[in-house]
Write an enzyme that holds these catalytic residues in place. Structure first.
Site, PDB file in Angstrom:
ATOM      1  N   LYS A  84      16.566  82.202  -9.925  1.00  0.00           N
ATOM      2  CA  LYS A  84      17.351  81.517 -10.528  1.00  0.00           C
ATOM      3  C   LYS A  84      17.501  80.087 -11.271  1.00  0.00           C
ATOM      4  O   LYS A  84      17.307  79.396 -10.880  1.00  0.00           O
ATOM      5  CB  LYS A  84      18.818  81.240  -9.523  1.00  0.00           C
ATOM      6  CG  LYS A  84      20.398  82.329  -9.811  1.00  0.00           C
ATOM      7  CD  LYS A  84      21.386  82.419  -9.349  1.00  0.00           C
ATOM      8  CE  LYS A  84      22.405  82.704  -9.672  1.00  0.00           C
ATOM      9  NZ  LYS A  84      23.467  83.036  -8.361  1.00  0.00           N
TER      10      LYS A  84
HETATM   11  O1  G3P Z   1      27.418  84.345  -8.457  1.00  0.00           O
HETATM   12  C1  G3P Z   1      28.613  84.104  -8.721  1.00  0.00           C
HETATM   13  C2  G3P Z   1      29.325  83.105  -8.096  1.00  0.00           C
HETATM   14  O2  G3P Z   1      29.354  83.393  -6.979  1.00  0.00           O
HETATM   15  C3  G3P Z   1      30.140  82.519  -8.740  1.00  0.00           C
HETATM   16  O3  G3P Z   1      31.859  83.454  -8.211  1.00  0.00           O
HETATM   17  O4  G3P Z   1      34.107  83.438  -7.916  1.00  0.00           O
HETATM   18  O5  G3P Z   1      33.024  81.367  -7.838  1.00  0.00           O
HETATM   19  O6  G3P Z   1      33.059  82.176  -9.829  1.00  0.00           O
HETATM   20  P1  G3P Z   1      33.209  82.088  -8.408  1.00  0.00           P
END
Ligand code: G3P
Length: 205
Positions: A84
């Site tokens: 990643k």
């Molecule tokens: O895969 C990326 C994810 O973990 C981000 O999620 O909810 O932190 O925007 P969020």
């Protein structure tokens, strides 16, 4: 169409593996920190849980360091490790090098079609548009998935859209409808996707 779990909590993965439908896991430094475990221990345990596609975020300020760290994880886990990388100039350079080496990549923190295009040109396996974070600032996260899907389709692009930052069952369903090949979801969203109030009511009756 595939579903991944977006978590670094190994027991949460193990509990849901018997469904037989989880095809991968995505992690990031925040999720690893929340797990309270050493990153390398977490990766090892996730692979041992039977996950065959694990996104591992590598650190580095320049492409050379990102590539070197990516090669390390690839030599440890082979094709089960997807490297990643951030969608930055250095991340795109690293993506190009890793793709030449046939190492899988997941380009993260994608917020525009132009970013997705450059990552695809660099040979990315996956691009990860962040739906929830765009919605949070009043933009259209699902609209972005749709635009990327149309662009990739017109150009017969092999890079897959891995919709991320999905915060509800409905947004995951919408992302698939908009053309995402994969949705990565927190376990709470995964669990919500299998339930409906009328299913519960029907069972009670
Ligand atoms: O895969 C990326 C994810 O973990 C981000 O999620 O909810 O932190 O925007 P969020």
């Amino acid at each position: 169409m595939k579903i991944f779990l977006d978590t670094a909590i190994v027991t949460d993965i193990e509990d849901r593996m018997p469904t037989g439908i989880i095809k991968g896991v995505t992690t990031n430094p925040t999720l690893i920190r929340r797990s309270g475990e050493d990153p390398d221990v977490v990766y090892e345990e996730i692979i041992n849980a039977g996950i065959t596609d694990l996104s591992i975020e590598v650190k580095g300020d320049d492409a050379e360091t990102l590539v070197a760290n990516g090669i390390l994880y690839n030599s440890k886990y082979g094709d089960k490790a997807t490297i990643k990388l951030p969608c930055t100039v250095e991340g795109i350079k690293a993506c190009k090098t890793l793709s030449i080496l046939k190492i899988k990549t997941n380009m993260t923190l994608i917020f525009s079609v132009s970013q997705a295009i450059l990552c695809a040109l660099a040979g990315a396996t996956y691009v990860s548009p962040f739906v929830g974070r765009l919605d949070q600032i009043g933009e259209d996260g699902i609209g972005l998935i749709s635009q990327i899907a149309t662009t990739f389709c017109i150009h017969d692009c092999k890079t897959q859209i891995l919709a991320a930052s999905l915060r509800s069952a409905q947004s995951a369903a919408d992302a698939y409808e908009a053309g995402a090949h994969i949705c990565t979801v927190p376990v709470e969203v995964f669990d919500d996707m299998s339930t409906h109030v009328l299913t519960d009511k029907g069972l009670a009756q």
